[in-house]
Design a protein around this motif. Structure first.
Motif, PDB file in Angstrom:
ATOM      1  N   MET A  78      51.393 -47.499 -64.282  1.00  0.00           N
ATOM      2  CA  MET A  78      51.985 -48.015 -65.512  1.00  0.00           C
ATOM      3  C   MET A  78      53.270 -48.803 -65.220  1.00  0.00           C
ATOM      4  O   MET A  78      54.085 -48.378 -64.408  1.00  0.00           O
ATOM      5  CB  MET A  78      52.275 -46.852 -66.465  1.00  0.00           C
ATOM      6  N   PRO A  79      53.448 -49.976 -65.870  1.00  0.00           N
ATOM      7  CA  PRO A  79      54.663 -50.759 -65.624  1.00  0.00           C
ATOM      8  C   PRO A  79      55.907 -50.033 -66.153  1.00  0.00           C
ATOM      9  O   PRO A  79      55.840 -49.307 -67.129  1.00  0.00           O
ATOM     10  CB  PRO A  79      54.419 -52.056 -66.395  1.00  0.00           C
ATOM     11  N   ASP A  80      57.005 -50.242 -65.448  1.00  0.00           N
ATOM     12  CA  ASP A  80      58.286 -49.662 -65.876  1.00  0.00           C
ATOM     13  C   ASP A  80      59.367 -50.679 -65.546  1.00  0.00           C
ATOM     14  O   ASP A  80      59.600 -50.958 -64.369  1.00  0.00           O
ATOM     15  CB  ASP A  80      58.533 -48.348 -65.159  1.00  0.00           C
ATOM     16  N   SER A  94      58.417 -51.217 -69.886  1.00  0.00           N
ATOM     17  CA  SER A  94      57.285 -51.726 -70.656  1.00  0.00           C
ATOM     18  C   SER A  94      57.337 -53.245 -70.746  1.00  0.00           C
ATOM     19  O   SER A  94      58.410 -53.839 -70.843  1.00  0.00           O
ATOM     20  CB  SER A  94      57.321 -51.129 -72.065  1.00  0.00           C
ATOM     21  N   LEU A  95      56.167 -53.865 -70.714  1.00  0.00           N
ATOM     22  CA  LEU A  95      56.053 -55.319 -70.864  1.00  0.00           C
ATOM     23  C   LEU A  95      55.848 -55.723 -72.316  1.00  0.00           C
ATOM     24  O   LEU A  95      55.700 -56.916 -72.615  1.00  0.00           O
ATOM     25  CB  LEU A  95      54.885 -55.823 -70.009  1.00  0.00           C
ATOM     26  N   GLU A  96      55.801 -54.743 -73.191  1.00  0.00           N
ATOM     27  CA  GLU A  96      55.586 -54.963 -74.627  1.00  0.00           C
ATOM     28  C   GLU A  96      56.742 -54.320 -75.404  1.00  0.00           C
ATOM     29  O   GLU A  96      57.510 -53.541 -74.835  1.00  0.00           O
ATOM     30  CB  GLU A  96      54.254 -54.321 -75.063  1.00  0.00           C
ATOM     31  N   ASP A 104      56.317 -48.464 -76.087  1.00  0.00           N
ATOM     32  CA  ASP A 104      56.275 -47.687 -74.849  1.00  0.00           C
ATOM     33  C   ASP A 104      54.951 -47.894 -74.125  1.00  0.00           C
ATOM     34  O   ASP A 104      53.917 -48.118 -74.752  1.00  0.00           O
ATOM     35  CB  ASP A 104      56.434 -46.187 -75.143  1.00  0.00           C
ATOM     36  N   THR A 105      54.952 -47.750 -72.806  1.00  0.00           N
ATOM     37  CA  THR A 105      53.740 -47.935 -72.009  1.00  0.00           C
ATOM     38  C   THR A 105      52.676 -46.898 -72.329  1.00  0.00           C
ATOM     39  O   THR A 105      51.488 -47.164 -72.175  1.00  0.00           O
ATOM     40  CB  THR A 105      54.041 -47.870 -70.504  1.00  0.00           C
ATOM     41  N   ARG A 130      49.644 -56.321 -72.386  1.00  0.00           N
ATOM     42  CA  ARG A 130      50.155 -56.591 -71.037  1.00  0.00           C
ATOM     43  C   ARG A 130      50.349 -55.308 -70.238  1.00  0.00           C
ATOM     44  O   ARG A 130      50.087 -55.285 -69.033  1.00  0.00           O
ATOM     45  CB  ARG A 130      51.443 -57.398 -71.110  1.00  0.00           C
ATOM     46  N   ASN A 131      50.793 -54.234 -70.890  1.00  0.00           N
ATOM     47  CA  ASN A 131      50.963 -52.959 -70.186  1.00  0.00           C
ATOM     48  C   ASN A 131      49.630 -52.455 -69.643  1.00  0.00           C
ATOM     49  O   ASN A 131      49.523 -52.054 -68.490  1.00  0.00           O
ATOM     50  CB  ASN A 131      51.562 -51.889 -71.112  1.00  0.00           C
ATOM     51  N   CYS A 132      48.613 -52.474 -70.490  1.00  0.00           N
ATOM     52  CA  CYS A 132      47.291 -51.971 -70.081  1.00  0.00           C
ATOM     53  C   CYS A 132      46.625 -52.905 -69.080  1.00  0.00           C
ATOM     54  O   CYS A 132      45.881 -52.446 -68.209  1.00  0.00           O
ATOM     55  CB  CYS A 132      46.410 -51.733 -71.298  1.00  0.00           C
ATOM     56  N   THR A 152      48.213 -51.611 -65.943  1.00  0.00           N
ATOM     57  CA  THR A 152      47.805 -50.228 -65.665  1.00  0.00           C
ATOM     58  C   THR A 152      46.347 -50.151 -65.229  1.00  0.00           C
ATOM     59  O   THR A 152      46.001 -49.421 -64.309  1.00  0.00           O
ATOM     60  CB  THR A 152      48.030 -49.338 -66.905  1.00  0.00           C
TER      61      THR A 152
END
Length: 94
Positions: free
Chosen positions: A29-31, A33-35, A38-39, A78-80, A83
């Motif tokens: 998962m990005p850290d 969040s890209l959105e 929350d991721t 974008r997060n998914c 991920t």
């Protein structure tokens, strides 16, 4: 989310925010969040987390994203997309 090996289907709900994310999922998962959310807010995270906690191997999981009201395919956020970058997307939307 479908386990290719067993055929078991796992569903998730956006906004569920599972509190105990599997470490096997969390490392992807990005850290941060890209959105704007929350991721761990997405239905894909909820479904994958359920599958992993049920004993599924992450390499056996395929993903499908749909609008729940219409059943039409929808793209991953974008997060998914980050991920689940190594997952097969059954709906053809990344």
């Amino acid at each position: 989310m479908v386990n290719r090996r067993t055929g078991k289907v796992y569903t998730g709900t956006s906004g569920t925010k599972p509190s105990n994310i599997s470490a096997k999922l969390g490392v992807n998962m990005p850290d941060p969040s890209l959105e704007p959310w929350d991721t761990h807010n997405c239905a894909e995270i909820d479904a994958a987390n359920k599958a992993i906690k049920d004993g599924s191997s992450i390499v056996d999981l395929d993903i499908a994203t749909v609008y729940t009201k219409s059943g039409e395919p929808m793209p991953c956020c974008r997060n998914c997309s980050v991920t689940f970058r190594n997952f097969k997307v059954l709906t053809g939307k990344r």
